[in-house]
Scaffold this motif. Structure first.
Motif, PDB file in Angstrom:
ATOM      1  N   UNK A 359       0.814  -1.212   0.000  1.00  0.00           N
ATOM      2  CA  UNK A 359       0.000   0.000   0.000  1.00  0.00           C
ATOM      3  C   UNK A 359       0.853   1.270   0.000  1.00  0.00           C
ATOM      4  N   UNK A 360       1.954   1.244   0.733  1.00  0.00           N
ATOM      5  CA  UNK A 360       2.758   2.460   0.833  1.00  0.00           C
ATOM      6  C   UNK A 360       4.218   2.273   0.450  1.00  0.00           C
ATOM      7  N   UNK A 361       4.578   1.063   0.056  1.00  0.00           N
ATOM      8  CA  UNK A 361       5.980   0.799  -0.236  1.00  0.00           C
ATOM      9  C   UNK A 361       6.450   1.428  -1.539  1.00  0.00           C
ATOM     10  N   UNK A 362       7.696   1.132  -1.892  1.00  0.00           N
ATOM     11  CA  UNK A 362       8.237   1.685  -3.137  1.00  0.00           C
ATOM     12  C   UNK A 362       9.213   0.700  -3.754  1.00  0.00           C
ATOM     13  N   UNK A 389      -0.589  -1.446 -13.740  1.00  0.00           N
ATOM     14  CA  UNK A 389      -1.800  -0.631 -13.605  1.00  0.00           C
ATOM     15  C   UNK A 389      -2.618  -0.622 -14.882  1.00  0.00           C
ATOM     16  N   UNK A 419      -4.505  17.912 -10.733  1.00  0.00           N
ATOM     17  CA  UNK A 419      -4.332  17.656 -12.151  1.00  0.00           C
ATOM     18  C   UNK A 419      -4.357  18.969 -12.929  1.00  0.00           C
ATOM     19  N   UNK A 438      -3.081   5.518   0.357  1.00  0.00           N
ATOM     20  CA  UNK A 438      -3.398   4.797  -0.877  1.00  0.00           C
ATOM     21  C   UNK A 438      -4.774   4.157  -0.918  1.00  0.00           C
ATOM     22  N   UNK A 441      -6.760   5.235  -4.074  1.00  0.00           N
ATOM     23  CA  UNK A 441      -6.358   4.580  -5.316  1.00  0.00           C
ATOM     24  C   UNK A 441      -6.836   3.139  -5.335  1.00  0.00           C
ATOM     25  N   UNK A 442      -6.781   2.524  -4.173  1.00  0.00           N
ATOM     26  CA  UNK A 442      -7.168   1.113  -4.065  1.00  0.00           C
ATOM     27  C   UNK A 442      -8.589   0.864  -4.553  1.00  0.00           C
ATOM     28  N   UNK A 451      -2.850   8.865  -5.361  1.00  0.00           N
ATOM     29  CA  UNK A 451      -1.797   9.224  -4.411  1.00  0.00           C
ATOM     30  C   UNK A 451      -0.602   9.845  -5.113  1.00  0.00           C
ATOM     31  N   UNK A 452      -0.307   9.337  -6.312  1.00  0.00           N
ATOM     32  CA  UNK A 452       0.844   9.901  -7.022  1.00  0.00           C
ATOM     33  C   UNK A 452       0.602  11.363  -7.361  1.00  0.00           C
ATOM     34  N   UNK A 455       1.248  13.237  -4.104  1.00  0.00           N
ATOM     35  CA  UNK A 455       2.681  13.347  -3.796  1.00  0.00           C
ATOM     36  C   UNK A 455       3.283  14.449  -4.653  1.00  0.00           C
TER      37      UNK A 455
ATOM     38  N   UNK B   3       7.618   5.498  -7.282  1.00  0.00           N
ATOM     39  CA  UNK B   3       6.854   5.224  -6.088  1.00  0.00           C
ATOM     40  C   UNK B   3       5.411   5.150  -6.524  1.00  0.00           C
ATOM     41  N   UNK B   5       3.101   3.108  -5.435  1.00  0.00           N
ATOM     42  CA  UNK B   5       2.180   2.454  -4.520  1.00  0.00           C
ATOM     43  C   UNK B   5       0.863   3.220  -4.455  1.00  0.00           C
ATOM     44  N   UNK B   6      -0.240   2.627  -4.129  1.00  0.00           N
ATOM     45  CA  UNK B   6      -0.391   1.219  -3.814  1.00  0.00           C
ATOM     46  C   UNK B   6      -0.241   0.312  -5.043  1.00  0.00           C
ATOM     47  N   UNK B   7       0.382  -0.837  -4.794  1.00  0.00           N
ATOM     48  CA  UNK B   7       0.604  -1.793  -5.880  1.00  0.00           C
ATOM     49  C   UNK B   7      -0.621  -2.670  -6.092  1.00  0.00           C
TER      50      UNK B   7
END
Ligand code: SF4
Ligand code: SF4
Lengths: 533, 339
Positions: A359-362, A389, A419, A438, A441-442, A451-452, A455, B3, B5-7
């Motif tokens: 969920x939050x990793x990279x 995706x 945006x 996230x 987005x989920x 989320x991107x 960020x 980055x 995520x979420x994946x």
């Protein structure tokens, strides 16, 4: 402190009370304060909990970044060629908000150089590389009689331990114990939620070392002078719960079960779940008398005081597409590739690894990055686990994202503003409250990487603010310069005017003088003429 | 290095959501056919073909990828809703024209999927109602009430070329809608009880409509269960409509129909579950949805009781659509940690 709901339990707690696990064991959810939103992704935790925690062998080299914590970079204490012993400080804390780095084993410092770090930026930073001698010789360990020592002495000692928040926040632990005297801590919350899918390092630690966690919690509670200590654990960790319950039997520590719902492990969310207290936006939990520690952190405190073992290793989950997902106790500095080999190697050709949870990793920049204090989990990615995706469609304003947001934001509005580069609007709609969990987005049916966008928008706003600030200073400086030039010009002009005035006067005087002289001359002449005549 | 995520994600695609909306319409449509015959199916087919052709053309002109936008299914939902709103024996070009207008003026003029301010189906409906008032208020009489012999073939004939049928057959097939009928009869000073003696009234609403509305209700409940829509809109709309109609009915039972009649007779159920729940043109905040539903219900009732049109749904929806940005900005939920 305003309690929003009183402890009569809401609907959720009642539903969950009835929830029996297949083995007939019931984890009671009582007095839980459910926050809005949250999601429940596939847990994927059982794969890495089948085997006990294993010790990863000492690798051929250890790469130790000087910055593994929040705050100042640690100050180097060794040079290439130095022999070091296990547990010896090789870089010391630089000021209060910093943490020391210890040698994870005995050996020789071979180089100090820039290496790639396990960080989303992928940028290199200074690291100490040690070549182990495989003798694993300790420096003299100095256990601390924590039962008798006073609070300040303990904090002083812990400030040498190199322990930082092992939940991933990596904030120097002694700073969290050294609370401003004016703010009393009422409650110590131990974060055992571990809500991200795949990650099981805390779970396994609780199962195997519940005593260390409880002892460490008691130490932290004593140092903080907290009246109560609550452990919050998700109800999908039955074994860990039982182990903790057993270890905490004779103590006043309360083990509270929270629902398995991401992101209940987020400190502010966990505090709400357990206590019904919303930590206000601009405040930290300590302002409300609540301090939060992760289970692994308190266990590390205990080991340091009881056995004199500084922070040189941690439990880390290696899971995902690797052959044998498992938890390892790995020395800091161990190259990730060693961990991968231990887990049976990577059957995939992609060699993509994610640090943290899904969920939050990279994405990790390389498989050679070292294990650091922040590394709780590495997941080998595969197209089956994490498909690429899907194509992005326009937002249909279905508000699923808003329903899922644990902060009550309106992600669809934030998306629109980010945006269309209406960054001020995004800020007005509380972009900076977004915890980047996230969840939005989920659940988005349009596959928008929300989320991107946030960020990006956040970094844009920060950059703009910075450049605005820079522009302001520059303008001020320029204004000042212009003012100075102006002033100097004026002064010069004045001086010139003065001079000009002086000259005029002199001239005038001269003129006067000459007139007088001329007159005198004329008088003289007349006189002389008169005399002559 | 990224980055992203979420994946992991877990969301039904837009296509699935729209497909479920279409699925939810089926019980209502089946009952529609059962009560009124095949006309509605022909309209739905015409609308579907028109919507696909029109959207393909527009997407091509706008240089957008055709496949994902056709497959998202949102065009079909709009087309079906329009087909269900117009009289089922209206001439074929009404639905074709209406669908084209919906898609152009209701959707693509604003930027296509996700960008429309107004509910596209209601844009088309309103234009048709204003342009062709007499056709648009000719309601079909339930098959079992028709005098003389009419069958599905007659319905097809009347849709494609009404000249093929005799004047008698035509008259036997259509009448004013129940709401319209009440309105005109009330102006003739008839008491409501007498008006509702007419054959087109069933036991709570317009004959046949009761059944169809139950079908829509079933579909609506299915969508609630599948979390395609949230409860706020239908509940706010129907309860407000019920309560306000009840007030009028209590004040003067002779002039104002019962609340149940208001809910069952016109397009209220379709509106509650399928029309005002169009996510794009509705508010997104929970409170906003409640105000939106309430506002539409009040306006619908006012137009029905006092306005110039027998049915007020389209205008009420379009009017409230204009207010959505304001409603949204005034009903922002409290952010976690903000007091
Ligand atoms: S979930 Fe996606 S499509 Fe739905 S409102 Fe949010 S951003 Fe838009
Ligand atoms: S990432 Fe931000 S906006 Fe999205 S759900 Fe989490 S907190 Fe809300």
């Amino acid at each position: 402190m305003k309690i929003l709901h009183h402890g009569n339990g809401n609907i959720l707690s009642i539903i969950f009370k009835k929830l029996k696990r297949p083995d007939g064991f019931v984890m009671q959810l009582e007095n839980i304060f459910k926050f809005n939103g949250g999601v429940h992704p596939d847990e994927n935790k059982t794969v890495s909990t089948r085997l006990p925690i294993a010790k990863l062998p000492i690798p051929k080299k250890l790469i130790l970044p000087l910055r593994q914590h929040v705050g100042h970079v640690a100050k180097l204490k060794v040079k290439p060629g130095d022999q070091v012993l296990k547990g010896q400080i090789i870089a010391e804390a630089d000021g209060n908000i910093s943490a020391a780095i210890h040698a994870p084993t005995s050996g020789k410092v071979v180089k100090i150089s820039e290496e790639i770090l396990p960080h989303p930026s992928g940028l290199p930073d200074f690291c100490i590389t040690i070549e182990p001698d495989f003798k694993d010789t300790w420096v003299e360990k100095k256990p601390i009689s924590w039962k008798t020592l006073d609070r300040n002495k303990l904090i002083e000692a812990i400030s040498q331990s190199g322990i930082v928040g092992l939940g991933g926040a990596v904030f120097p632990t002694h700073m969290k114990l050294k609370i401003n005297q004016s703010q009393l801590i009422n409650t110590l919350v131990i974060n055992a939620a571990e809500c991200e899918p795949f990650i099981t390092c805390d779970d396994m630690l609780m199962r195997e070392r519940a005593d260390e966690i409880i002892q460490g919690s008691l130490i932290a509670q004593t140092i903080l002078g907290a009246k109560e200590c609550v452990v919050g654990i998700e109800n999908n960790k039955t074994e860990a719960y039982e182990a903790l319950k057993k270890a905490a039997q004779k103590t006043s520590i309360e083990i509270k079960v929270v629902p398995t719902l991401y992101p209940s492990g987020d400190a502010k969310r966990l505090i709400y779940l357990l206590m019904g207290t919303e930590v206000p936006k601009e405040k930290r939990s300590v302002d409300l008398g609540i301090q939060v520690f992760n289970v692994a952190t308190v266990a590390a405190i205990y080991r340091y005081l009881e056995f004199g073992e500084p922070s040189i290793s941690r439990i880390i989950t290696i899971t995902g597409a690797v052959k044998v997902p498992q938890n390892y106790e790995a020395l800091f500095g161990t190259p990730l590739s060693e961990l991968i080999i231990a887990a049976g190697g990577s059957p995939n050709k992609t060699k993509k690894f994610i640090m943290g949870g899904p969920m939050m990793g990279f994405d990790l920049p390389s498989i050679h990055v070292p294990v650091t204090k922040a590394m709780n989990c590495v997941i080998e990615s595969s197209p089956e686990l994490f498909p690429a995706p899907k194509p992005v469609m326009p937002c249909i304003r279905c508000a699923r994202c808003a329903d899922a947001c644990p902060v009550n934001l309106q992600p669809q509005e934030l998306y629109w503003f980010s945006k269309s580069s209406q960054l001020e609007k995004a800020r007005d709609y509380n972009l900076f409250d977004c915890i980047e969990c996230g969840c939005c987005t989920y659940v988005c049916p349009s596959n928008i990487p929300l989320v991107q966008f946030y960020r990006y928008a956040k970094s844009e706003i920060i950059a703009q603010d910075k450049s605005k600030e820079a522009a302001n200073t520059a303008r001020e400086r320029n204004d000042f310069r212009l003012a100075r030039i102006e002033r100097e010009k004026k002064e010069r002009a004045e001086r010139n005017a003065q001079k000009a005035l002086g000259a005029q006067e002199k001239q005038a005087i001269d003129e006067k003088k000459s007139t007088i002289a001329a007159a005198m001359e004329r008088v003289k002449q007349t006189q002389q003429e008169n005399i002559k005549n | 290095m990224e980055n992203r995520s979420p994946y992991v994600v877990n969301a039904p695609s837009i296509s699935i959501i729209m497909l479920k909306v279409l699925l939810a319409l089926i019980p209502g449509i089946a009952l529609y056919v059962y009560v009124f015959g095949i006309g509605v199916i022909i309209n739905i087919l015409l609308a579907s073909v028109t919507v696909i052709l029109t959207e393909c053309a527009i997407l091509a002109i706008r240089k957008l990828p055709i496949k994902p936008f056709i497959l998202d299914g949102s065009g079909l939902v709009t087309a079906w809703l329009l087909a269900l709103s117009i009289p089922s024996i209206a001439p074929w070009w009404i639905i074709v024209l209406g669908t084209i207008l919906c898609i152009i003026f209701g959707k693509h003029l604003y930027g296509g999927l996700g960008y429309n301010l107004f509910n596209p189906a209601m844009v088309g409906y309103a234009i048709l109602l204003i342009s062709f008032p007499s056709i648009m208020t000719h309601w079909q009489i339930p098959s079992n009430l028709m005098i003389g012999h009419t069958d599905w073939l007659d319905q097809i004939k009347v849709i494609f070329n009404s000249n093929l049928l005799s004047k008698e057959t035509l008259d036997a097939m259509s009448s004013a809608t129940p709401l319209d009928y009440i309105k005109t009869q009330l102006t003739l000073n008839q008491p409501l009880a007498t008006i509702q003696q007419d054959k087109i009234f069933g036991f709570v609403g317009g004959r046949g409509l009761e059944l169809i509305n139950l079908g829509y209700l079933a579909g609506g409940l299915y969508m609630l269960k599948e979390k395609i829509i949230s409860w706020h809109l239908p509940v706010a709309f129907l309860s407000t409509l019920f309560v306000s109609a009840l007030l009028f009915n209590i004040i003067s039972p002779d002039t104002f129909a019962s609340p149940l009649f208001h809910i069952i007779s016109g397009g209220s159920i379709l509106c509650a579950f399928f029309i005002i729940t169009d996510p794009v043109s509705a508010p997104t905040t929970p409170k906003g949805k409640i105000y939106f539903g309430m506002g539409i219900a009040l306006l619908v009732l006012i137009i029905r009781l006092f306005g110039g049109y027998p049915e007020g749904i389209a205008f009420a929806v379009l009017f409230l659509n204009i207010c959505v940005p304001l409603i949204d900005s005034l009903t922002q939920p409290r952010i976690f940690g903000h007091k």
